[in-house]
Design a protein around this motif. Structure first.
Motif, PDB file in Angstrom:
ATOM      1  N   UNK A  53       2.690   6.244   8.131  1.00  0.00           N
ATOM      2  CA  UNK A  53       3.041   6.861   6.852  1.00  0.00           C
ATOM      3  C   UNK A  53       1.866   6.820   5.878  1.00  0.00           C
ATOM      4  N   UNK A  54       1.153   5.703   5.847  1.00  0.00           N
ATOM      5  CA  UNK A  54       0.002   5.578   4.954  1.00  0.00           C
ATOM      6  C   UNK A  54      -1.093   6.565   5.336  1.00  0.00           C
ATOM      7  N   UNK A  55      -1.397   6.636   6.613  1.00  0.00           N
ATOM      8  CA  UNK A  55      -2.448   7.558   7.051  1.00  0.00           C
ATOM      9  C   UNK A  55      -2.061   9.000   6.789  1.00  0.00           C
ATOM     10  N   UNK A  56      -0.777   9.314   6.996  1.00  0.00           N
ATOM     11  CA  UNK A  56      -0.316  10.683   6.724  1.00  0.00           C
ATOM     12  C   UNK A  56      -0.475  11.035   5.259  1.00  0.00           C
ATOM     13  N   UNK A  57      -0.393  10.043   4.384  1.00  0.00           N
ATOM     14  CA  UNK A  57      -0.554  10.276   2.950  1.00  0.00           C
ATOM     15  C   UNK A  57      -1.980  10.190   2.465  1.00  0.00           C
ATOM     16  N   UNK A  58      -2.929   9.976   3.386  1.00  0.00           N
ATOM     17  CA  UNK A  58      -4.339   9.982   3.010  1.00  0.00           C
ATOM     18  C   UNK A  58      -4.975   8.625   2.796  1.00  0.00           C
ATOM     19  N   UNK A  59      -4.247   7.543   3.035  1.00  0.00           N
ATOM     20  CA  UNK A  59      -4.813   6.206   2.842  1.00  0.00           C
ATOM     21  C   UNK A  59      -5.778   5.855   3.970  1.00  0.00           C
ATOM     22  N   UNK A  60      -6.762   5.042   3.631  1.00  0.00           N
ATOM     23  CA  UNK A  60      -7.660   4.492   4.633  1.00  0.00           C
ATOM     24  C   UNK A  60      -7.123   3.129   5.077  1.00  0.00           C
ATOM     25  N   UNK A  61      -7.064   2.909   6.399  1.00  0.00           N
ATOM     26  CA  UNK A  61      -6.733   1.590   6.934  1.00  0.00           C
ATOM     27  C   UNK A  61      -7.870   1.215   7.876  1.00  0.00           C
ATOM     28  N   UNK A  62      -8.651   0.218   7.494  1.00  0.00           N
ATOM     29  CA  UNK A  62      -9.870  -0.113   8.207  1.00  0.00           C
ATOM     30  C   UNK A  62      -9.740  -1.483   8.862  1.00  0.00           C
ATOM     31  N   UNK A  63      -9.886  -1.513  10.183  1.00  0.00           N
ATOM     32  CA  UNK A  63      -9.753  -2.749  10.950  1.00  0.00           C
ATOM     33  C   UNK A  63     -11.103  -3.438  11.098  1.00  0.00           C
ATOM     34  N   UNK A  64     -11.051  -4.737  11.442  1.00  0.00           N
ATOM     35  CA  UNK A  64     -12.272  -5.490  11.647  1.00  0.00           C
ATOM     36  C   UNK A  64     -13.078  -5.699  10.383  1.00  0.00           C
ATOM     37  N   UNK A  65     -12.420  -5.638   9.225  1.00  0.00           N
ATOM     38  CA  UNK A  65     -13.104  -5.771   7.939  1.00  0.00           C
ATOM     39  C   UNK A  65     -12.644  -7.049   7.248  1.00  0.00           C
ATOM     40  N   UNK A  66     -13.265  -8.153   7.617  1.00  0.00           N
ATOM     41  CA  UNK A  66     -12.944  -9.445   7.019  1.00  0.00           C
ATOM     42  C   UNK A  66     -13.656  -9.573   5.678  1.00  0.00           C
ATOM     43  N   UNK A  67     -12.879  -9.634   4.605  1.00  0.00           N
ATOM     44  CA  UNK A  67     -13.464  -9.703   3.266  1.00  0.00           C
ATOM     45  C   UNK A  67     -14.017 -11.110   3.032  1.00  0.00           C
ATOM     46  N   UNK A 105       0.832  -1.212   0.000  1.00  0.00           N
ATOM     47  CA  UNK A 105       0.000   0.000   0.000  1.00  0.00           C
ATOM     48  C   UNK A 105       0.861   1.255   0.000  1.00  0.00           C
ATOM     49  N   UNK A 106       1.946   1.240   0.782  1.00  0.00           N
ATOM     50  CA  UNK A 106       2.830   2.407   0.847  1.00  0.00           C
ATOM     51  C   UNK A 106       3.490   2.674  -0.506  1.00  0.00           C
ATOM     52  N   UNK A 107       3.922   1.614  -1.183  1.00  0.00           N
ATOM     53  CA  UNK A 107       4.555   1.778  -2.491  1.00  0.00           C
ATOM     54  C   UNK A 107       3.550   2.298  -3.522  1.00  0.00           C
ATOM     55  N   UNK A 108       2.333   1.794  -3.482  1.00  0.00           N
ATOM     56  CA  UNK A 108       1.298   2.279  -4.404  1.00  0.00           C
ATOM     57  C   UNK A 108       0.964   3.743  -4.120  1.00  0.00           C
ATOM     58  N   UNK A 109       0.887   4.089  -2.856  1.00  0.00           N
ATOM     59  CA  UNK A 109       0.610   5.471  -2.485  1.00  0.00           C
ATOM     60  C   UNK A 109       1.720   6.402  -2.947  1.00  0.00           C
ATOM     61  N   UNK A 110       2.963   5.956  -2.810  1.00  0.00           N
ATOM     62  CA  UNK A 110       4.094   6.785  -3.260  1.00  0.00           C
ATOM     63  C   UNK A 110       4.045   7.033  -4.763  1.00  0.00           C
ATOM     64  N   UNK A 111       3.362   6.149  -5.485  1.00  0.00           N
ATOM     65  CA  UNK A 111       3.244   6.309  -6.934  1.00  0.00           C
ATOM     66  C   UNK A 111       1.969   7.011  -7.354  1.00  0.00           C
ATOM     67  N   UNK A 112       1.274   7.586  -6.378  1.00  0.00           N
ATOM     68  CA  UNK A 112       0.156   8.463  -6.696  1.00  0.00           C
ATOM     69  C   UNK A 112      -1.219   7.827  -6.723  1.00  0.00           C
ATOM     70  N   UNK A 113      -1.359   6.587  -6.277  1.00  0.00           N
ATOM     71  CA  UNK A 113      -2.657   5.920  -6.306  1.00  0.00           C
ATOM     72  C   UNK A 113      -3.384   6.063  -4.976  1.00  0.00           C
TER      73      UNK A 113
END
Length: 345
Positions: free
Chosen positions: A158-172, A30-38
């Motif tokens: 780092x992910x949250x600082x870049x705007x990513x959502x990290x959601x717990x308790x979400x079993x797909x 996720x961090x690598x994808x975020x660094x690339x603008x996604x």
């Protein structure tokens, strides 16, 4: 389909990419994808970094058994080790939490194959060991470690600082493709949409993808009381290891147990690890055990991770099966996964 944040009707959230799993592989990807603008959303079945193998890992940045390291994995190890210092610095700068990367060296007893370490670009050499240690031990002065729980916290920050959502308790529970990309359903009844799905759910990935060969392998660890500096390097021998931490305590591990999804600590394993720890460092005899925990490693045949598109589901990428090397291989694995996602877009 071009990468864009498109939401299908009835979904709660949408992202360019949804990463399933918030262990080290999922967070690194996720961090690598975020660094690339996604735009990235991470869905975790439990707590961030606490559900599988990553939090439980010792964080040694080296293979523990060269004989079991497939040549394909060795190349990935080399790439990962080469970028680890800068990668940790970037994570620290982005999120403000130090993952505690440090070069502490490692002593191997008895010596492993020197040629293997040379292939990995490691600087190794023999020297006379002190009288209380095994003579002829192999010293590898540039082997590093990272503090696994701190690395996970650092990545999440780092992910949250870049705007990513990290959601717990979400079993797909379900992944379905449609004209908008993919819709993911969770056990809570929530739905999320994205263009690309990256499955990084460790040993639990087989519930989402057709992989009968993926199995959990249990590992147990101890944290033993010690003073700062009492052990100044990693010690590896007879399949067990000791890892010094900056604040003093020493990690001792680990077991390799094929017992399904049983994650309960056992007194038998505790006794076995303590016996090995005292053999590697006699001064630990009688020391208090500060903590005892387990993790479930995701293992595939020959220990080769799968970082590839899933043939049966277009737009679903796998990044899993790193077994005992998840922490070591995280940065290079994330780069490969991100390259595949961007090439697909």
């Amino acid at each position: 389909m071009a990468l864009s944040s498109l939401a299908s009707p009835g979904t709660r959230k949408s992202s360019d990419v949804i990463v399933i799993g918030a262990g080290v592989i999922g967070l690194a990807t996720a961090f690598e994808l975020q660094r690339r603008g996604l735009g990235v959303t991470v869905l975790e079945r439990g707590k961030v970094g606490r559900g599988g193998a990553s939090w439980a890992g010792g964080g040694i940045l080296a293979p523990l058994d060269p004989a079991d390291t497939h040549p394909q994995v060795r190349a990935l190890i080399r790439d990962s080790l080469a970028c680890y210092p800068d990668w940790c610095a970037a994570i620290h700068a982005a999120g403000g939490i130090d993952p505690e990367y440090q070069v502490c060296g490692m002593q191997v007893r008895p010596p492993l194959v020197v040629e293997h370490w040379a292939q990995l670009g490691r600087e190794c050499g023999f020297r006379s060991a002190p009288s209380h240690e095994m003579a002829g031990a192999l010293e590898c002065p540039d082997v590093a470690q990272v503090r696994s729980p701190r690395l996970l916290k650092s990545l999440a920050s780092a992910l949250r600082a870049g705007g990513a959502q990290i959601l717990e308790g979400q079993s797909v529970t379900d992944i379905r493709g449609d004209a908008y990309g993919h819709t993911l359903s969770t056990a809570l009844g929530d739905r999320y949409s994205c263009v690309v799905v990256v499955v990084c759910a460790g040993a639990w990935s087989a519930a989402l993808t057709p992989m009968a060969s993926l199995k959990p392998v249990k590992g147990q660890m101890l944290l033993i009381d010690a003073r700062p500096g009492e052990l100044d390097r990693i010690v590896l021998g007879a399949g067990r290891y000791l890892i010094p931490r900056r604040d003093g305590p020493i990690l001792a591990g680990s077991t390799v147990e094929e017992v399904g999804f049983d994650s309960a600590p056992s007194e038998v394993a505790k006794t076995s690890i303590l016996t090995s720890a005292e053999m590697l460092m006699p001064a630990l005899a009688g020391r208090p055990v500060l903590a005892h925990w387990t993790g479930l490693r995701p293992c595939l045949p020959q220990g080769i991770p799968r970082i590839e598109w899933l043939d049966t589901r277009p737009g679903v990428l796998l990044n899993l099966g790193h077994h005992r090397l998840g922490i070591t291989l995280a940065p290079a694995s994330a780069v490969i996964a991100a390259d595949l996602v961007l090439a697909n877009g």
